[in-house]
Design an enzyme around this catalytic site. Structure first.
Site: not given
Ligand code: UD1
Ligand code: MG
Length: 484
Positions: A12, A14, A19, A26, A109, A244, A350, A383, A457
């Site tokens: 994941l 997206a 933060r 991110k 992340d 985060n 370089r 150089y 010279r």
């Molecule tokens: C999430 C979990 C939380 C966990 C934590 C651990 C959920 C609701 N919460 O929270 O339980 O303790 O991770 O780090 O799942 N992302 C997408 N699409 C979206 C939303 C998020 O791809 O629509 C991706 C983000 O880019 C990220 C990951 O999902 O890489 C987690 O999302 P993030 O917003 O960081 O969730 P947390 O608040 O950390």
């Molecule tokens: Mg997270």
């Protein structure tokens, strides 16, 4: 791990990462020389999954370009609106077919996760870990990696019953004050039975304070329907901590730096005088008996040969360095150095520079896209650009190959055993023959034949008593000024 033909991994990535306060997605923020997502992908591929999908969204062009160039076998899946982690996973449903058994979900992340943890989770999911009698237990519908942490703030909490069985996951914002005290947190790393996952995602609702489709919410629904959900505790909580914000990013980078340096010191026989101040990318290869001094960065696909001394204060990007070479206070980019070279202090090497063995490039010298032959020396304030230099050449201090005429780059060729006097300008295209000598202060615009002495010279004129006369004249002028 041997190939897992039925395992699919979804990363994941997206989210905007609000933060981070950044316009870069991110997962593209760097840890050492690579974006955060590199570390997740690298560990994911160690499992030999059938496919890896990466959910992209905010800044997707940048991330997709990176994936295409570095992980072309991964499949980006665009999530136009980031409506939550559950919604993100559901984006890959369109690819789902009956060959998928398990879907492993990794947050982009969490760069510190290790493949060993993922493998153990997968084995657990398959029901083999606890089958002490060797019998095959029924698979779990989901295994999720949890961790006990001192400060669980911000994480989803794992709510369990008296029998230590999971009931649900509750997010920080939706947790009661009792639930906030729970120290066992969700890492966001899961392995689901594919069919079950997509079945439950279908009915997911954004019933929470953020009005997002939380992946975590399907756990409660699954348990209500008597699905078996297992929690798998990560041994090292650092491994599963999510990045985060930028403080967490710097902490994760520090941990990654320590991991890489410890591995180099303990498994590759590399010495570091202060490993806290040495930064090495994870594609770098360093041979044994290399000493790395502080304030040194070795990044990209660099390779350092046996017995080299690197640093203090060296920066190397995509460089290959031969055995026993020493590099002190220098910046080197895409260069290939031979053995027993001495570089620095304060040299800038370089791209396209190739040196043979026993070359010296010294203080305040810059070398670009040039070949330097064996035993040749460029010791001071020089150089050298677009040059081919033979063996045993000595370049006097402050000499320049004037490679650029304002329109094009031109080439200088210097033969073997050439001596270039100090403050020489070589104006290319020009060739200096084998064994030639160029007198100091010359501006060379024409070829110099083998074994010739070139001198360009004005002749020196000594005016007898001239200095005395000059000073006398100046003294008179000074006194006139004082009397005004
Ligand atoms: C999430 C979990 C939380 C966990 C934590 C651990 C959920 C609701 N919460 O929270 O339980 O303790 O991770 O780090 O799942 N992302 C997408 N699409 C979206 C939303 C998020 O791809 O629509 C991706 C983000 O880019 C990220 C990951 O999902 O890489 C987690 O999302 P993030 O917003 O960081 O969730 P947390 O608040 O950390
Ligand atoms: Mg997270």
């Amino acid at each position: 791990m041997k190939a897992c033909n039925n395992l699919i991994i979804v990363i994941l990535a997206a989210g905007k990462g609000k933060r981070m306060l950044s316009s870069t997605p991110k997962v593209m923020h760097k840890i050492l020389d690579k974006p955060m997502i590199h570390y997740v992908l690298k560990e994911a591929y160690k499992l030999n999954p059938a496919k890896v999908y990466v959910v992209t969204g905010f800044g997707h062009e940048e991330l997709e370009k990176y994936l295409n160039e570095n992980y072309p076998m991964s499949i980006p899946v665009f999530q136009e609106e980031q409506l939550g982690t559950g919604h993100a996973v559901n984006m890959v449903k369109k690819y789902y077919d009956n060959t998928w058994e398990e879907v492993m979900i990794l947050p982009g992340d969490s760069p510190l996760v290790k493949s060993k943890t993922l493998e153990d989770m997968y084995i657990n999911q398959k029901g083999r870990l606890n089958a002490k009698d060797g019998s095959h237990r029924e698979n779990f519908s989901c295994t999720l990696v949890s961790s006990i942490i001192e400060n669980p703030y911000g994480y989803g909490r794992i709510v369990k019953n008296k029998n230590d069985e999971v009931i649900k996951i509750v997010e920080e914002r939706d947790a009661s004050s009792e639930e906030k005290k729970i120290a066992e947190v969700n890492s966001s790393i899961y392995c689901f039975k594919a069919g079950v996952l997509f079945d439950y995602l279908k009915n997911l609702k954004p019933d929470n304070s953020q009005k997002e489709f939380y992946l975590t919410d399907i756990i409660e629904e699954m348990i209500k329907d008597k699905h078996r959900v297992s929690t798998f505790k990560a041994k090292d909580m650092l491994e599963v901590s999510g990045v985060n914000d930028r403080l967490a990013l710097s902490n994760a980078a520090k941990i990654m730096q320590r991991r890489i340096n410890e591995e180099l010191m303990l498994s590759s026989g590399v010495s570091m005088t202060d490993p806290e101040l040495v930064y090495v990318g994870d594609d770098v290869i360093i041979s044994k008996d290399v000493i790395v001094h502080p304030n040194t960065y070795i990044f990209g696909k660099s390779e350092i040969g046996k017995g080299c001394t690197i640093g203090p204060s060296a920066q190397l990007y995509d460089c290959k360095i031969g055995k026993n070479t020493s590099i002190n206070s220098a910046v080197l980019i895409e260069a290939k150095l031979g053995e027993n070279n001495i570089i620095g202090p304060f040299s800038y090497i370089r791209p396209g520079t190739i040196t043979d063995d026993k070359v010296k490039i010294g203080g305040f010298c810059e070398v670009k896209k040039s070949k330097v032959g064996k035993n040749s020396k460029i010791p001071h304030l020089t150089y050298i650009g677009d040059t081919e230099m033979g063996q045993n050449v000595n370049i006097g201090a402050s000499s320049v190959t004037c490679n650029y005429d304002g329109y094009a780059k031109n080439k200088t060729v210097i033969g073997n055993d050439v001596f270039i006097g100090s403050d020489t300008m070589l104006v290319p295209p020009v060739e200096i023959g084998n064994g030639a000598i160029v007198a100091a202060g010359s501006v060379i615009t024409e070829n110099v034949p083998d074994d010739s002495l070139a001198i360009v010279r004005g002749r020196q004129v000594n005016i007898e008593g001239g200095a005395t006369k000059y000073r006398a004249k100046k003294e008179i002028e000074k006194n006139k000024g004082a009397n005004k």
